[in-house]
Write a protein that holds these residues in place. Structure first.
Motif, PDB file in Angstrom:
ATOM      1  N   LEU A 128      13.603  52.951 -11.039  1.00 48.40           N
ATOM      2  CA  LEU A 128      14.371  53.153 -12.224  1.00 48.40           C
ATOM      3  C   LEU A 128      15.002  51.787 -12.221  1.00 48.40           C
ATOM      4  N   ARG A 129      16.083  51.104 -11.240  1.00 46.52           N
ATOM      5  CA  ARG A 129      16.911  49.941 -11.583  1.00 46.52           C
ATOM      6  C   ARG A 129      16.613  48.876 -11.880  1.00 46.52           C
ATOM      7  N   ALA A 130      14.891  48.838 -11.549  1.00 44.32           N
ATOM      8  CA  ALA A 130      14.004  47.680 -12.633  1.00 44.32           C
ATOM      9  C   ALA A 130      14.022  47.988 -13.879  1.00 44.32           C
ATOM     10  N   TRP A 131      14.136  49.805 -13.996  1.00 38.91           N
ATOM     11  CA  TRP A 131      13.048  49.659 -15.229  1.00 38.91           C
ATOM     12  C   TRP A 131      15.030  49.843 -16.490  1.00 38.91           C
ATOM     13  N   VAL A 132      15.969  49.397 -15.762  1.00 36.22           N
ATOM     14  CA  VAL A 132      17.371  49.600 -16.422  1.00 36.22           C
ATOM     15  C   VAL A 132      17.228  47.740 -16.523  1.00 36.22           C
ATOM     16  N   GLN A 133      16.920  47.508 -15.638  1.00 36.89           N
ATOM     17  CA  GLN A 133      17.755  45.849 -15.788  1.00 36.89           C
ATOM     18  C   GLN A 133      16.537  45.309 -16.944  1.00 36.89           C
ATOM     19  N   GLU A 166      35.907  44.003 -13.969  1.00 33.32           N
ATOM     20  CA  GLU A 166      34.831  43.214 -13.777  1.00 33.32           C
ATOM     21  C   GLU A 166      33.323  44.248 -13.028  1.00 33.32           C
ATOM     22  N   GLN A 167      33.688  45.275 -13.300  1.00 33.27           N
ATOM     23  CA  GLN A 167      32.650  46.152 -12.669  1.00 33.27           C
ATOM     24  C   GLN A 167      32.233  47.266 -13.803  1.00 33.27           C
ATOM     25  N   GLY A 168      32.452  47.876 -15.072  1.00 34.57           N
ATOM     26  CA  GLY A 168      31.904  47.381 -16.092  1.00 34.57           C
ATOM     27  C   GLY A 168      33.017  48.676 -16.631  1.00 34.57           C
ATOM     28  N   THR A 169      33.183  49.776 -17.461  1.00 37.16           N
ATOM     29  CA  THR A 169      34.482  49.854 -18.673  1.00 37.16           C
ATOM     30  C   THR A 169      34.610  51.772 -18.609  1.00 37.16           C
ATOM     31  N   ASN A 170      35.919  52.400 -17.884  1.00 29.79           N
ATOM     32  CA  ASN A 170      36.599  53.633 -18.319  1.00 29.79           C
ATOM     33  C   ASN A 170      35.980  54.169 -19.551  1.00 29.79           C
ATOM     34  N   VAL A 171      34.510  54.656 -19.859  1.00 31.76           N
ATOM     35  CA  VAL A 171      35.389  54.465 -21.658  1.00 31.76           C
ATOM     36  C   VAL A 171      36.303  56.106 -21.808  1.00 31.76           C
ATOM     37  N   VAL A 172      36.134  57.120 -20.767  1.00 26.28           N
ATOM     38  CA  VAL A 172      36.658  58.099 -21.134  1.00 26.28           C
ATOM     39  C   VAL A 172      37.439  58.500 -19.644  1.00 26.28           C
ATOM     40  N   ARG A 173      38.053  58.514 -19.099  1.00 24.36           N
ATOM     41  CA  ARG A 173      39.034  58.763 -18.876  1.00 24.36           C
ATOM     42  C   ARG A 173      40.539  59.602 -18.924  1.00 24.36           C
ATOM     43  N   LEU A 174      40.992  60.921 -17.670  1.00 25.14           N
ATOM     44  CA  LEU A 174      41.704  61.809 -18.173  1.00 25.14           C
ATOM     45  C   LEU A 174      43.257  61.563 -17.776  1.00 25.14           C
ATOM     46  N   ALA A 175      43.389  62.101 -17.902  1.00 24.31           N
ATOM     47  CA  ALA A 175      45.256  61.953 -18.393  1.00 24.31           C
ATOM     48  C   ALA A 175      45.906  62.091 -17.178  1.00 24.31           C
ATOM     49  N   GLY A 176      47.379  61.881 -17.080  1.00 27.20           N
ATOM     50  CA  GLY A 176      48.045  62.227 -16.617  1.00 27.20           C
ATOM     51  C   GLY A 176      47.969  63.079 -15.384  1.00 27.20           C
ATOM     52  N   PRO A 177      49.132  63.485 -14.489  1.00 25.21           N
ATOM     53  CA  PRO A 177      48.859  64.525 -13.718  1.00 25.21           C
ATOM     54  C   PRO A 177      49.852  65.722 -14.346  1.00 25.21           C
ATOM     55  N   ASP A 178      50.830  65.462 -14.895  1.00 27.87           N
ATOM     56  CA  ASP A 178      51.259  66.059 -15.592  1.00 27.87           C
ATOM     57  C   ASP A 178      51.060  66.880 -17.545  1.00 27.87           C
ATOM     58  N   SER A 182      28.691  51.104 -18.035  1.00 33.50           N
ATOM     59  CA  SER A 182      28.305  49.328 -16.657  1.00 33.50           C
ATOM     60  C   SER A 182      26.596  48.520 -17.674  1.00 33.50           C
ATOM     61  N   GLU A 183      27.266  47.414 -17.785  1.00 30.87           N
ATOM     62  CA  GLU A 183      25.270  46.489 -17.983  1.00 30.87           C
ATOM     63  C   GLU A 183      24.713  46.222 -16.477  1.00 30.87           C
ATOM     64  N   LEU A 184      23.759  46.243 -16.641  1.00 28.78           N
ATOM     65  CA  LEU A 184      22.807  45.849 -15.618  1.00 28.78           C
ATOM     66  C   LEU A 184      21.679  45.148 -16.542  1.00 28.78           C
ATOM     67  N   GLY A 185      21.840  44.073 -15.497  1.00 27.95           N
ATOM     68  CA  GLY A 185      20.980  43.193 -16.453  1.00 27.95           C
ATOM     69  C   GLY A 185      21.221  43.908 -17.431  1.00 27.95           C
ATOM     70  N   ARG A 186      19.851  43.580 -18.163  1.00 28.83           N
ATOM     71  CA  ARG A 186      19.741  43.819 -19.508  1.00 28.83           C
ATOM     72  C   ARG A 186      19.819  45.321 -20.146  1.00 28.83           C
ATOM     73  N   GLY A 187      20.112  45.788 -19.314  1.00 27.70           N
ATOM     74  CA  GLY A 187      20.458  47.329 -20.131  1.00 27.70           C
ATOM     75  C   GLY A 187      22.276  47.637 -20.050  1.00 27.70           C
ATOM     76  N   GLN A 188      21.514  49.114 -19.916  1.00 28.65           N
ATOM     77  CA  GLN A 188      22.587  50.097 -19.373  1.00 28.65           C
ATOM     78  C   GLN A 188      23.098  50.913 -18.532  1.00 28.65           C
ATOM     79  N   VAL A 189      24.425  51.749 -17.376  1.00 29.17           N
ATOM     80  CA  VAL A 189      23.554  52.853 -16.883  1.00 29.17           C
ATOM     81  C   VAL A 189      25.494  53.273 -17.745  1.00 29.17           C
ATOM     82  N   VAL A 190      24.825  54.590 -17.676  1.00 25.72           N
ATOM     83  CA  VAL A 190      26.217  55.654 -18.579  1.00 25.72           C
ATOM     84  C   VAL A 190      26.432  56.392 -17.457  1.00 25.72           C
ATOM     85  N   ALA A 191      27.355  56.772 -17.221  1.00 27.25           N
ATOM     86  CA  ALA A 191      27.735  58.262 -15.986  1.00 27.25           C
ATOM     87  C   ALA A 191      28.525  59.024 -16.887  1.00 27.25           C
ATOM     88  N   PHE A 192      28.244  60.058 -16.998  1.00 30.07           N
ATOM     89  CA  PHE A 192      29.569  61.291 -16.667  1.00 30.07           C
ATOM     90  C   PHE A 192      29.632  62.029 -16.462  1.00 30.07           C
TER      91      PHE A 192
END
Length: 883
Positions: free
Chosen positions: A687-692, A801-813, A838-848
């Motif tokens: 899978l990693r090689a396919w993403v790359q 350097e590792q990627g982007t937090n495209v959606v993040r939760l609000a503050g504690p209050d 995050s970019e990985l090689g020539r591909g992308q990894v997206v985690a929800f």
């Protein structure tokens, strides 16, 4: 003519129902037995859906003056969904009159108290008996046949007494696709005789089990979203008949006995008090009949009445005394309990039959009170309604989501109006086309429970849950605590103290509102606004091979400003009939489309620049089978294939590790269990090689555990353990996890992202989240979103350097939008990522990190998920989504 009351009398011996009548005289007068029609007696074989229907048709043929039948839909696999109404000959002959009477009692604006009394005096109570909504909960459907036969027996004086005061509507198999799937796997594992052992093949269901419908949806959670044909048809049928009593019959674990109300806490505060009182009466009569039959039961210990999306929850807000019945299941023809006791299928059928007949008995006895309470429910709706909810279509980032919300409210019986002109309410100005829900209406409680931002839990109950947690025990919340539909759809909605004085037109049940193409000069082509409708336009355009480009930053073109994420369909490269195609696709999708006379961009990226990405039709694969969660897999496939018309290749997970994925641009891993165990180290490396090489790998929900495992080398985030109490040393984690931390402020969040035992489970809350709209994954998505948070998974943010937090939760209050969130979770969830790329090689990894496709009801999050699927390949260097 006054309806006579039915005195409580002992039920006839159940053996008379479960077997053919012993008396030759009685046998001649009785309806056909199940054995005579199907070749097996009740409880001796699991009856298939087609056989259930055949038996009801035989009952109807034996006494057509006592039963009528009809269809209310068709399943995805083509099986008919049917109902059967049983009553006295007089009541069956006047069914339309009875239905008209119940609808009149449901609208006190046109039915005065005097008229209501006259109707109640001569109207039977409608008792709705719905069975086997989960396909592997098998005994209810067989009990339905036995109960219907009992009511059809003209020689049964007791049953015919009930039928003077009641019409009983049977829905014997709510999920025939799942039932047949269960029976197929059961019979495939069956030996020479039934085996009660828990390990026996016949009692071990393979993935996805028979619980779900064909689309792998839990139909018992689909009632207010109505995404499936089974619930769509059933809900419409209930709106038409308006029953006063409704039972949804289920099965539960083998070691349990039988459950019926009263329910456990918490109780939803919007439930009408008289309904709770009636549930107590029904429960008491059930208890007496179970004692008489020597059957064990329990009440109040589980199965709360808080979430309104159940088959017994949603009807309560129509004024029905709705109840869940649960029988300990044999999950086959016999099962051995932990006590050593063997329970047979006939035992479980007997339990549901006893409960069904007791319910009908109680309803017939209490006919007058039930009808009076039904009328009072709707009078309370009108009298107690103050003000209105205003749904701002004009202020929504996705107007099509507002249209769908309005249509779904109508499908829940709520009256919705569309404003004919601009108006003021809640100190704000609204535009023509915005929606108004006046609360002075019969379905006020339904409107409140679905539209309120939050429905509070009882403080005493919460204190009890905190005490349990302090002792290391889990909470007793059965399902979600936050479900506000405006938050699910990300549509701005306000509750106003007064109803606005603006003329409105009634809204219908349609979910897509076509919008005319704006402008007349399309010399260059067309621009399409993003959002759910824009994504429907995109998928249809790609299927017709139209050229599509995406401008993911805000821009001004041909004198009009567009938000980032808009699509451009140029005339160049398009077929000659582009105009006709665009108009047709726009009408079907509800997208807002504007004709473009020129490509001149006065601000923002140009159409011809590298910043305008070409969107090509991606080939999409997804993991299917263990260890995926069946509901997550079903929701993802449903959204892509059924809602957006995009084909998906479902690949058995055990094949993913060795499959040639080079022809796919996108691979989706649904929420699930241990992927690494199924794939193996070599499979994960593949899978990693396919993403790359240029693939887009999308992990949903708990699939993020694989993506963030350090051995997988896919994404640099890590799953957190619980935050250690102050003064204690944090545990180091297990390699795949790291010690949990709290981020107290946005400054701390920025500091962490610019530089280098699990928490307690959350039952299901809506949380505030913030979107990075400058990233392609957030293109065309509103800056502020509501996200469903469940479970205990929390992940560390990525550094720049590792990627982007495209959606993040609000503050504690401010992180909590709706529902119950424990204080520790509130602090630890603050500023944590919901969507990472995050970019990985020539591909992308997206985690929800949360399941953004859950139950297909998070309308506000669908553009985010679809961006990963359709924009993701345009941001790889692996051929830009080419085959």
């Amino acid at each position: 003519m006054s309806r006579r009351r039915i005195a409580a009398r002992p039920l006839l011996a159940l053996s008379l129902v479960l077997a053919a009548a012993a008396s030759p005289v009685l046998a001649q007068q009785s309806p056909p037995t199940q054995d005579a029609v199907l070749g097996h007696a009740p409880g001796t074989r699991i009856t298939r859906p087609a056989e259930v229907r055949r038996y009801f048709e035989a009952l109807r043929a034996s006494a057509p003056d006592r039963m009528v039948m009809g269809d209310y839909g068709t399943t995805w696999e083509g099986r008919p969904l049917f109902w059967a109404a049983v009553g006295s000959p007089r009541n069956i002959a006047r069914l339309e009159e009875i239905k008209a009477a119940t609808r009149a009692l449901g609208d006190p604006r046109r039915t005065s108290p005097e008229q209501a009394r006259a109707l109640i005096n001569d109207t039977p109570v409608i008792v709705w008996m719905a069975y086997s909504v989960h396909g592997n909960e098998i005994s209810p459907a067989d009990a339905a046949m036995a109960a219907a036969r009992r009511l059809m027996d003209a020689a049964d004086a007791e049953a015919q007494g009930w039928m003077q005061n009641a019409v009983v509507v049977f829905v014997p198999t709510q999920n025939p696709d799942g039932r047949d799937r269960f029976i197929d796997t059961f019979e495939a594992g069956l030996g020479a005789q039934p085996n009660p052992d828990p390990l026996s093949a016949e009692r071990s269901e393979p993935w996805p089990s028979g619980r779900y419908n064909h689309n792998l949806f839990d139909l018992n959670r689909d009632w207010f979203i109505q995404s499936q044909p089974e619930t769509q048809g059933h809900a419409a049928l209930i709106r038409d008949w308006r029953p006063q009593v409704l039972v949804d019959s289920h099965e539960m674990g083998t070691d349990s006995s039988f459950f019926f109300p009263p329910e456990a806490n918490p109780l939803n505060p919007w439930i009408f008090p008289q309904i709770l009182d009636a549930r107590e009466r029904f429960g008491r009569n059930n208890g007496a009949r179970f004692d008489q039959a020597g059957l064990a039961y329990f009440t109040r210990e589980t199965f709360d009445a808080f979430y309104p999306g159940y088959g017994d929850g949603w009807p309560a807000y129509f004024g029905a005394v709705s109840m869940t019945y649960e029988q300990g299941s044999s999950r086959g023809l016999m099962a051995r309990r932990r006590t050593g006791e063997v329970i047979t299928y006939a035992d479980t059928v007997k339990g549901h039959l006893t409960a069904s007949l007791s319910t009908i008995e109680t309803a017939a006895r209490d006919r007058e009170k039930l009808l009076n309470d039904f009328y009072a429910f709707h009078r309370d709706g009108i009298a107690g309604g103050r003000g209105a909810y205003v749904i701002s279509r004009s202020g929504a980032a996705d107007p099509a989501a507002a249209d769908k919300l309005a249509g779904l409210l109508v499908r829940s019986g709520i009256e919705v109006g569309r404003a004919a002109a601009s108006f003021s309410a809640c100190g704000q100005t609204y535009r023509a086309g915005d929606y108004v829900v006046n609360l002075s209406q019969p379905q006020r409680r339904m409107a409140e429970v679905l539209l309120a931002k939050d429905v509070p839990l009882d403080p005493k109950f919460l204190a009890e849950q905190e005490a349990r947690r302090a002792r290391g025990l889990g909470d007793e919340i059965y399902d979600l605590t936050g479900w506000s539909m405006p938050l699910l759809f990300n549509v701005p909605t306000q509750k106003c103290a007064g109803a606005p004085s603006v003329q409105t037109t009634a809204v219908g049940p349609e979910l897509i509102r076509p919008v005319a193409v704006a402008g007349s000069d399309a010399a260059y082509g067309y621009a399409v606004n993003p959002g759910t409708a824009g994504m429907r336009f995109l998928t249809a355009a790609l299927k017709e091979n139209l050229p599509v480009r995406s401008i993911e930053e805000a821009f001004t073109l041909d004198g009009k400003a567009y938000a980032g994420g808009a699509f451009i369909v140029p005339r160049s490269g398009s077929p000659a009939d582009l105009d006709d195609r665009v108009r047709r696709i726009a009408a079907a999708s509800g997208a807002e489309v504007t004709a473009l006379a020129t490509s001149w961009v006065s601000s923002g990226p140009n159409v011809g620049s590298d910043e305008a990405r070409t969107i090509k039709a991606p080939r999409v694969a997804m993991a299917w089978d263990d260890p995926t969660d069946a509901e997550s897999a079903g929701s993802i496939r449903h959204i892509l294939e059924r809602e957006y018309g995009w084909p998906v290749t479902a690949v058995r997970t055990r094949r993913l590790g060795s499959a040639d994925l080079s022809r796919y641009q996108v691979l989706i891993l649904p929420s699930g269990g241990n992927y690494e165990k199924i794939l193996g180290a070599d499979g994960v490396a593949s899978l990693r090689a396919w993403v790359q090489s240029g693939g887009v790998l999308i992990g949903v929900g708990s699939a993020s555990r694989l993506l963030t495992d350090p051995d997988a080398k896919l994404l640099d985030s890590r799953r957190e353990t619980a935050v250690a109490p102050e003064g204690d040393k944090a545990e180091g984690g297990s390699g795949a996890t790291v010690p949990g931390v709290e981020i107290p402020s946005e400054a701390d969040y920025l500091d962490r992202t610019n530089h280098h035992g699990s928490p307690d489970s959350v039952a299901g809350v809506l949380a505030h989240a913030v979107v990075d709209q400058e990233h392609w994954l957030g293109a065309g998505v509103a800056r502020d979103l509501s996200v469903m948070v469940r479970g205990s998974d929390i992940y560390t943010p990525l550094t720049r350097e590792q990627g982007t937090n495209v959606v993040r939760l609000a503050g504690p209050d401010s992180v909590l939008a709706s529902g119950q969130l424990w204080a520790e979770n509130r602090r630890q969830l603050a500023y944590k990522p919901v969507a990472m790329a995050s970019e990985l090689g020539r591909g992308q990894v997206v985690a929800f990190t949360q399941d953004v496709t859950m139950r297909a009801f998070l309308e506000g999050l669908k553009p985010l998920f679809l961006n990963a699927v359709f924009r993701g390949p345009a941001h790889t260097s692996g051929g830009n989504g080419e085959d």
